[in-house]
Design an enzyme around this catalytic site. Structure first.
Site, PDB file in Angstrom:
ATOM      1  N   ASP A 200      80.353  31.558   5.297  1.00 21.94           N
ATOM      2  CA  ASP A 200      79.826  32.197   6.503  1.00 21.94           C
ATOM      3  C   ASP A 200      79.780  31.218   7.669  1.00 21.94           C
ATOM      4  O   ASP A 200      78.992  30.269   7.671  1.00 21.94           O
ATOM      5  CB  ASP A 200      78.422  32.741   6.229  1.00 21.94           C
ATOM      6  CG  ASP A 200      77.892  33.584   7.379  1.00 21.94           C
ATOM      7  OD1 ASP A 200      78.610  33.740   8.382  1.00 21.94           O
ATOM      8  OD2 ASP A 200      76.767  34.085   7.292  1.00 21.94           O
TER       9      ASP A 200
ATOM     10  N   ASP B 126      84.366  34.924  13.744  1.00 22.73           N
ATOM     11  CA  ASP B 126      83.400  35.079  12.653  1.00 22.73           C
ATOM     12  C   ASP B 126      84.114  35.396  11.341  1.00 22.73           C
ATOM     13  O   ASP B 126      85.020  36.226  11.301  1.00 22.73           O
ATOM     14  CB  ASP B 126      82.423  36.209  13.012  1.00 22.73           C
ATOM     15  CG  ASP B 126      81.423  36.484  11.900  1.00 22.73           C
ATOM     16  OD1 ASP B 126      80.833  35.512  11.394  1.00 22.73           O
ATOM     17  OD2 ASP B 126      81.229  37.659  11.549  1.00 22.73           O
TER      18      ASP B 126
END
Length: 442
Positions: free
Chosen positions: A117, A322
């Site tokens: 992440d 992202d």
């Protein structure tokens, strides 16, 4: 007789060795190069849900999880007293567990498959005795380097947007925190430190959350590795080891094996790679902001009002890269302009499929124009497999982008992992740049 026995032993030893060498799931990490796989691939230890196809999986994640992910990214505003103020639904992927890496925690190392992440800082893993966790947990009492962190340690103050408390009575006042996650889930954890092993590197005294209890079904079963830009992230805690630099190549969702890679540090990085400036946004300091200046469909530069793309450090608006969002999201006015121009160049009629509202007969796919993302100093022409997604039956092709949720409270565009597949994405924090190069890692 002894000779024949020796030859048989040698034969079976070679057979076992050859079989292991040919096992595509037995990938061995090299130096600072970690394998990356989709969470439900054949090499993954996680049991996949009952699904009809990988396409349906993407449809489901993009429809049900991406909106929460985008709202979460928009809510990441820096707090002066972060230890007491939650930041939206939690610093996590909101059940979009797309890619995992092998990591080892403790001494000796205990293998965990942790979700990757780039928009989260802190790492956390489920620990033995955890209520509501899966069967795979980290066992602190077998690690010789495990240490709970007390509230006086600076790492405790680095926790952002969570509720913290201290427990007295032991040798130290332990730093505990509670975090909401995925809207319907939450967990409680103790901030601890232990050795973290990635490929052949050992990062000592790594601070992470040791999860004690879980409520809800959205918590990643074996934890998360935060690659953000905050003080508890991997880049910050590893100090000079990786020189503030890493890159990854995400394989297609259809890839079964550990074919993607996370490269840490300057060694082994591509030498010829186009770059764009990495921007700092004090309202969302952990995110990787870049300056998206425009979008072209075919030869046409889409007319988009500048305020829908502009980077603004005063408001926290702009465009981020992202790893956790599935399909690229643009704010509503920008997306509609992109979609409408795409429709002008492709033969309809058009229909909806899940979150996608521009689906057409796959027989017209040859007419589909190239989608180009324009960044400062860098134009990224998306290959067809990064801009279109097909229905499970194969008779429909859809523009693999969508509008951001209407209730997102600021202008935030997200370049998501479907558009990043089979690209080497370089994050050079030390030199404030992001690089992109084509690389097939399926």
């Amino acid at each position: 007789m002894d000779l024949r026995i020796s030859m048989l032993v040698l034969f079976f030893a070679l057979l076992i060795s050859t079989t292991k060498a040919l096992d595509p799931c037995d990938s061995q990490s090299k130096a600072n190069d970690l394998s990356i796989i989709p969470i439900y691939s054949k090499c993954s230890p996680f049991k996949p849900p009952k699904i009809e196809s990988w396409v349906n999986t993407i449809m489901d994640m993009a429809s049900t999880n991406d909106p929460e992910r985008v709202k979460y990214l928009s809510s990441l505003v820096a707090q002066k007293k972060a230890s007491s103020v939650p930041i939206g639904p939690g610093q996590r992927l909101f059940n979009i567990n797309n890619y995992v890496v092998r990591a080892k925690v403790g001494s000796p190392g205990q293998l965990m498959y942790m979700v990757l992440d780039t928009s989260n800082d802190a790492a956390w893993v489920p620990c033995s005795g955890c209520t509501g966790c899966s069967n795979t947990m980290f066992t602190p009492n077998t690690s010789s380097s495990y240490t709970p962190l007390d509230c006086s340690k600076p790492q405790c103050s680095y926790l952002r947007g969570v509720s913290t408390s201290c427990v007295s009575g032991g040798p130290t006042d332990q730093c505990l925190f509670n975090q909401t996650y995925g809207g319907d889930s939450s967990f409680s954890a103790t901030l601890v430190q232990d050795s973290l092993t990635l490929a052949n590197d050992v990062v000592p005294n790594y601070a992470f959350g040791c999860i004690n209890a879980v409520s809800g079904g959205s918590i990643p079963t074996q934890g998360l590795l935060g690659l953000g830009r905050g003080p508890l992230s991997l880049l910050s805690q590893s100090g000079s080891l990786y020189s503030g630099l890493f890159s990854y190549c995400l394989p297609s969702f259809k890839s079964y094996y550990f074919s993607g890679s996370l490269k840490l540090g300057p060694l082994g990085q591509p030498t010829k790679i186009r770059t764009t400036p990495l921007l700092n946004n004090p309202h969302r300091p952990s995110l990787y902001f870049v300056n998206l200046t425009g979008v072209s469909i075919g030869r046409v530069l889409v007319p988009i009002a500048p305020e829908f793309l502009a980077f603004n450090p005063n408001t926290g608006s702009g465009t981020v890269i992202d790893s956790g969002t599935v399909v690229t999201r643009f704010v509503q006015p920008a997306y509609e302009a992109i979609r409408d121009q795409f429709r002008k160049q492709v033969k309809g009629p058009f229909s909806n499929l899940g979150v996608f509202d521009t689906c057409f007969a796959s027989t017209s796919e040859a007419e589909a124009p190239i989608v180009t993302l324009h960044f400062t100093g860098l134009d990224l022409k998306l290959p067809t497999e990064n801009s279109l997604i097909h229905s499970s039956s194969g008779n429909l092709a859809c523009l693999a982008m969508a509008a951001a949720p209407n209730n997102v409270n600021s202008v935030l565009n997200v370049i998501a992992n479907y558009q990043q597949q089979n690209l080497r994405i370089l994050f050079d924090v030390a030199n404030s740049r992001v690089g992109i190069a084509r690389e097939l890692c399926n």
